[in-house]
Design an enzyme around this catalytic site. Sequence first.
Site, mmCIF file in Angstrom:
data_model
loop_
_atom_site.group_PDB
_atom_site.id
_atom_site.type_symbol
_atom_site.label_atom_id
_atom_site.label_comp_id
_atom_site.label_asym_id
_atom_site.label_seq_id
_atom_site.Cartn_x
_atom_site.Cartn_y
_atom_site.Cartn_z
ATOM 1 N N LEU A 95 0.876 -1.160 0.000
ATOM 2 C CA LEU A 95 0.000 0.000 0.000
ATOM 3 C C LEU A 95 0.918 1.214 0.000
ATOM 4 O O LEU A 95 1.937 1.219 0.704
ATOM 5 C CB LEU A 95 -0.886 0.016 1.255
ATOM 6 C CG LEU A 95 -2.014 -1.018 1.327
ATOM 7 C CD1 LEU A 95 -2.646 -1.004 2.711
ATOM 8 C CD2 LEU A 95 -3.069 -0.756 0.265
ATOM 9 N N ASP A 96 0.573 2.245 -0.763
ATOM 10 C CA ASP A 96 1.469 3.397 -0.792
ATOM 11 C C ASP A 96 1.477 4.098 0.561
ATOM 12 O O ASP A 96 0.650 3.838 1.432
ATOM 13 C CB ASP A 96 1.101 4.355 -1.935
ATOM 14 C CG ASP A 96 -0.258 5.000 -1.752
ATOM 15 O OD1 ASP A 96 -0.476 5.659 -0.721
ATOM 16 O OD2 ASP A 96 -1.113 4.852 -2.644
ATOM 17 N N GLN A 97 2.418 4.977 0.748
ATOM 18 C CA GLN A 97 2.658 5.585 2.061
ATOM 19 C C GLN A 97 1.418 6.279 2.622
ATOM 20 O O GLN A 97 1.170 6.243 3.830
ATOM 21 C CB GLN A 97 3.816 6.577 1.971
ATOM 22 C CG GLN A 97 4.229 7.147 3.329
ATOM 23 C CD GLN A 97 5.430 8.066 3.225
ATOM 24 O OE1 GLN A 97 5.983 8.243 2.155
ATOM 25 N NE2 GLN A 97 5.831 8.656 4.338
ATOM 26 N N SER A 99 -1.741 5.559 2.006
ATOM 27 C CA SER A 99 -2.903 4.685 2.152
ATOM 28 C C SER A 99 -2.837 3.932 3.474
ATOM 29 O O SER A 99 -1.792 3.847 4.116
ATOM 30 C CB SER A 99 -2.969 3.702 0.976
ATOM 31 O OG SER A 99 -3.116 4.390 -0.244
ATOM 32 N N ARG A 183 -5.578 5.323 -7.292
ATOM 33 C CA ARG A 183 -5.434 6.779 -7.390
ATOM 34 C C ARG A 183 -5.351 7.214 -8.855
ATOM 35 O O ARG A 183 -5.934 8.224 -9.251
ATOM 36 C CB ARG A 183 -4.191 7.235 -6.623
ATOM 37 C CG ARG A 183 -4.291 6.985 -5.119
ATOM 38 C CD ARG A 183 -3.038 7.446 -4.383
ATOM 39 N NE ARG A 183 -3.074 7.045 -2.989
ATOM 40 C CZ ARG A 183 -3.665 7.753 -2.021
ATOM 41 N NH1 ARG A 183 -4.245 8.904 -2.316
ATOM 42 N NH2 ARG A 183 -3.658 7.334 -0.775
#
Length: 283
Positions: A95-97, A99, A183
């Site tokens: 998961l990106d930072q 999220s 996104r």
Amino acid sequence: MASAGVASRRQCEEYITAGRVEVDRVPVTELGHKVDPEQSEIRVDGEPIKSSRRVYYAVNKPPGVVCTNDDPSGRVRVIDLLPPSSERVYTVGRLDQNSEGLILVTNDGWLAQQLTHPRFGVEKVYHVHVAGTPDPEAIASLERGVHLAEGAAKAERVTIKRRHKQSTVLEMVLREGRNREIRRLLARIGHKVMSLRRMSVGNVRLGRLEVGEVRRLRPEEITKLRQIANMRRDEADAPGRKPRRPSKRSAKRAAPHAAKRSGKSGPSPKTKRSRRGTGNRTK
């Protein structure tokens, strides 16, 4: 190597091709080299690897925490939230930072590969808070597929969970996990993501796990997760499975090679006429 918790399967392949792996002190660079770990000593970067017990965790990742195991910037990592352990573990996908939500952590390389590879398509559910309210056509376009830099991408299902005055909460189901895919999908239809939370991976749900909390997966969850992974793999390998349709760009690239194999040649390419004429020039 992946089963021993060295790294994910893909990373292990990179280690092998880079010459970082030795079997009985002899470097191995060929993928698919079969070794009996009971009879041979396997080393990575000179260090022997040992089979370790399998561990499986569910983590409710807070925003700001990163999924990488190696962060030169010194940010808090998902693995920093786990209880102390001797096993080498890694996140299943990322998961990106910015999220939050469910991220699985394990040292089971086989299961991690099955859950993250887009070919096997294990479902992942997200709740996404977006600015504005996507209209039905915008939602339909997400399910049909939109074009991203690396090709077409789509959501399996998109439903509206809640509406606010100036924003909307969507539930999105994906079967693949490209970098910042949700996104980018929503940006394509003109709706900025305000927050993103993953709710489930396969049968494992976030449930009441508080932000930053960790729990071990229950044995029945692990068994069911493996069943789902095996089922999706069998579907992907089925003889009657419709092959993936190549993009227009891929088809153009493949056409000359197909002509050569069939012995047929296409029309000769047009040559541009020189602006300077075709006659000989003298100095």
